[in-house]
Every structure is written in C-alpha cells, then in structure tokens.
Design a protein around this motif. Structure first.
Motif, PDB file in Angstrom:
ATOM      1  N   LYS A 172       6.488   7.756  12.959  1.00 35.35           N
ATOM      2  CA  LYS A 172       7.914   7.779  13.285  1.00 35.35           C
ATOM      3  C   LYS A 172       8.435   6.385  13.637  1.00 35.35           C
ATOM      4  O   LYS A 172       9.534   6.015  13.254  1.00 35.35           O
ATOM      5  CB  LYS A 172       8.187   8.722  14.453  1.00 35.35           C
ATOM      6  N   LEU A 173       7.629   5.598  14.369  1.00 36.98           N
ATOM      7  CA  LEU A 173       8.070   4.271  14.781  1.00 36.98           C
ATOM      8  C   LEU A 173       8.008   3.263  13.658  1.00 36.98           C
ATOM      9  O   LEU A 173       8.899   2.438  13.486  1.00 36.98           O
ATOM     10  CB  LEU A 173       7.232   3.784  15.964  1.00 36.98           C
ATOM     11  N   GLN A 174       6.920   3.313  12.870  1.00 34.48           N
ATOM     12  CA  GLN A 174       6.717   2.330  11.815  1.00 34.48           C
ATOM     13  C   GLN A 174       7.290   2.770  10.472  1.00 34.48           C
ATOM     14  O   GLN A 174       7.452   1.952   9.590  1.00 34.48           O
ATOM     15  CB  GLN A 174       5.228   2.034  11.656  1.00 34.48           C
ATOM     16  N   GLY A 175       7.541   4.049  10.348  1.00 38.52           N
ATOM     17  CA  GLY A 175       8.026   4.570   9.077  1.00 38.52           C
ATOM     18  C   GLY A 175       6.888   4.734   8.096  1.00 38.52           C
ATOM     19  O   GLY A 175       5.754   4.389   8.345  1.00 38.52           O
ATOM     20  N   HIS A 176       7.212   5.329   6.995  1.00 38.04           N
ATOM     21  CA  HIS A 176       6.237   5.480   5.918  1.00 38.04           C
ATOM     22  C   HIS A 176       6.941   5.153   4.618  1.00 38.04           C
ATOM     23  O   HIS A 176       8.145   5.048   4.551  1.00 38.04           O
ATOM     24  CB  HIS A 176       5.619   6.891   5.893  1.00 38.04           C
ATOM     25  N   ASP A 177       6.151   4.967   3.569  1.00 36.03           N
ATOM     26  CA  ASP A 177       6.782   4.596   2.303  1.00 36.03           C
ATOM     27  C   ASP A 177       7.263   5.812   1.618  1.00 36.03           C
ATOM     28  O   ASP A 177       8.244   6.136   1.281  1.00 36.03           O
ATOM     29  CB  ASP A 177       5.836   3.826   1.381  1.00 36.03           C
ATOM     30  N   ARG A 189       1.750  11.764   2.293  1.00 35.62           N
ATOM     31  CA  ARG A 189       3.210  11.716   2.340  1.00 35.62           C
ATOM     32  C   ARG A 189       3.789  13.085   2.713  1.00 35.62           C
ATOM     33  O   ARG A 189       4.695  13.185   3.538  1.00 35.62           O
ATOM     34  CB  ARG A 189       3.762  11.252   0.990  1.00 35.62           C
ATOM     35  N   ALA A 190       3.236  14.147   2.133  1.00 37.50           N
ATOM     36  CA  ALA A 190       3.716  15.502   2.441  1.00 37.50           C
ATOM     37  C   ALA A 190       3.445  15.858   3.901  1.00 37.50           C
ATOM     38  O   ALA A 190       4.305  16.438   4.571  1.00 37.50           O
ATOM     39  CB  ALA A 190       3.056  16.516   1.512  1.00 37.50           C
ATOM     40  N   ILE A 191       2.270  15.494   4.401  1.00 41.19           N
ATOM     41  CA  ILE A 191       1.939  15.778   5.803  1.00 41.19           C
ATOM     42  C   ILE A 191       2.874  15.011   6.730  1.00 41.19           C
ATOM     43  O   ILE A 191       3.384  15.559   7.712  1.00 41.19           O
ATOM     44  CB  ILE A 191       0.463  15.436   6.089  1.00 41.19           C
ATOM     45  N   GLU A 192       3.110  13.731   6.427  1.00 42.24           N
ATOM     46  CA  GLU A 192       3.990  12.917   7.267  1.00 42.24           C
ATOM     47  C   GLU A 192       5.414  13.464   7.281  1.00 42.24           C
ATOM     48  O   GLU A 192       6.074  13.478   8.314  1.00 42.24           O
ATOM     49  CB  GLU A 192       3.988  11.468   6.780  1.00 42.24           C
ATOM     50  N   GLU A 193       5.882  13.930   6.131  1.00 44.49           N
ATOM     51  CA  GLU A 193       7.241  14.483   6.074  1.00 44.49           C
ATOM     52  C   GLU A 193       7.363  15.733   6.929  1.00 44.49           C
ATOM     53  O   GLU A 193       8.383  15.952   7.582  1.00 44.49           O
ATOM     54  CB  GLU A 193       7.622  14.782   4.623  1.00 44.49           C
ATOM     55  N   HIS A 222       0.866  -1.176   0.000  1.00 43.32           N
ATOM     56  CA  HIS A 222       0.000   0.000   0.000  1.00 43.32           C
ATOM     57  C   HIS A 222       0.898   1.219   0.000  1.00 43.32           C
ATOM     58  O   HIS A 222       1.829   1.317   0.771  1.00 43.32           O
ATOM     59  CB  HIS A 222      -0.916   0.029   1.234  1.00 43.32           C
ATOM     60  N   ARG A 223       0.588   2.145  -0.834  1.00 40.25           N
ATOM     61  CA  ARG A 223       1.360   3.381  -0.923  1.00 40.25           C
ATOM     62  C   ARG A 223       0.490   4.545  -0.466  1.00 40.25           C
ATOM     63  O   ARG A 223      -0.710   4.578  -0.722  1.00 40.25           O
ATOM     64  CB  ARG A 223       1.811   3.615  -2.359  1.00 40.25           C
ATOM     65  N   GLU A 224       1.131   5.468   0.217  1.00 45.83           N
ATOM     66  CA  GLU A 224       0.425   6.681   0.627  1.00 45.83           C
ATOM     67  C   GLU A 224       0.305   7.618  -0.568  1.00 45.83           C
ATOM     68  O   GLU A 224       1.159   7.637  -1.444  1.00 45.83           O
ATOM     69  CB  GLU A 224       1.191   7.394   1.750  1.00 45.83           C
ATOM     70  N   GLY A 225      -0.747   8.406  -0.536  1.00 48.08           N
ATOM     71  CA  GLY A 225      -0.929   9.410  -1.579  1.00 48.08           C
ATOM     72  C   GLY A 225       0.007  10.586  -1.339  1.00 48.08           C
ATOM     73  O   GLY A 225       0.648  10.699  -0.287  1.00 48.08           O
ATOM     74  N   PRO A 226       0.098  11.487  -2.291  1.00 46.65           N
ATOM     75  CA  PRO A 226       1.032  12.618  -2.165  1.00 46.65           C
ATOM     76  C   PRO A 226       0.705  13.549  -1.003  1.00 46.65           C
ATOM     77  O   PRO A 226       1.605  14.086  -0.369  1.00 46.65           O
ATOM     78  CB  PRO A 226       0.926  13.332  -3.508  1.00 46.65           C
ATOM     79  N   VAL A 227      -0.578  13.720  -0.691  1.00 43.26           N
ATOM     80  CA  VAL A 227      -0.958  14.616   0.412  1.00 43.26           C
ATOM     81  C   VAL A 227      -0.529  14.010   1.742  1.00 43.26           C
ATOM     82  O   VAL A 227       0.099  14.680   2.569  1.00 43.26           O
ATOM     83  CB  VAL A 227      -2.479  14.902   0.390  1.00 43.26           C
TER      84      VAL A 227
END
Length: 79
Positions: free
Chosen positions: A74-79, A16-20, A9-14
């Motif tokens: 932060k603990l699990q990471g994101h793609d 991903r930007a929020i997580e960053e 599963h991939r996160e969408g651009p929004v």
C-alpha cells in the motif's frame, strides 16, 4: 543523462491479483486476526489442549507478516 536507477521488475499475474485483493482490506485487520489467534492459543494452553495450542501458536507470525507485506504494498505501490 537520464539514468533510471529503479530496476524494472514486474510482478507476475498471481502476485498482482493477490495484491489487488488484499489492498482492499484495512491493514489493522491482520493485526487483530493475529492477536485473536494469540488469544485462542493462550486459551487452549490454559485449557490443557497443548497440541492444538502449539498448532495455532504458529499462525500469528504468518498473519502479521502478511499484514506487513500488505502495508508495504500500500505504501510503495505495485506495478
């Protein structure tokens, strides 16, 4: 025999930007902001401003949930 049990599963651009951006914030900032809103709500309640107090009283839950999400990312990471 290499079975990939992790679904792809991939996160969408929004998201991903929020997580960053939120990953740059310390996790305890959400805790302190939530506690701050609780204190403001209590002070307004004591001052007799019940409508404003009830309005602000809804904010800590959302802030703390955002902090939980931030911590999990932060603990699990994101793609």
């Amino acid at each position: 025999m290499g079975v990939n049990l992790k679904p792809e599963h991939r996160e969408g651009p929004v998201a991903r930007a929020i997580e960053e951006q939120t990953a740059k914030l310390p996790s305890d900032i959400f805790l302190w902001v939530g506690i701050g809103f609780m204190a403001v709500s209590a002070a307004l309640q004591i001052a007799g401003r019940k409508k404003e107090s009830n309005f602000i009283a809804h904010w800590p839950t959302n802030i703390l949930l955002m902090g939980l999400y931030n911590k999990l990312v932060k603990l699990q990471g994101h793609d």
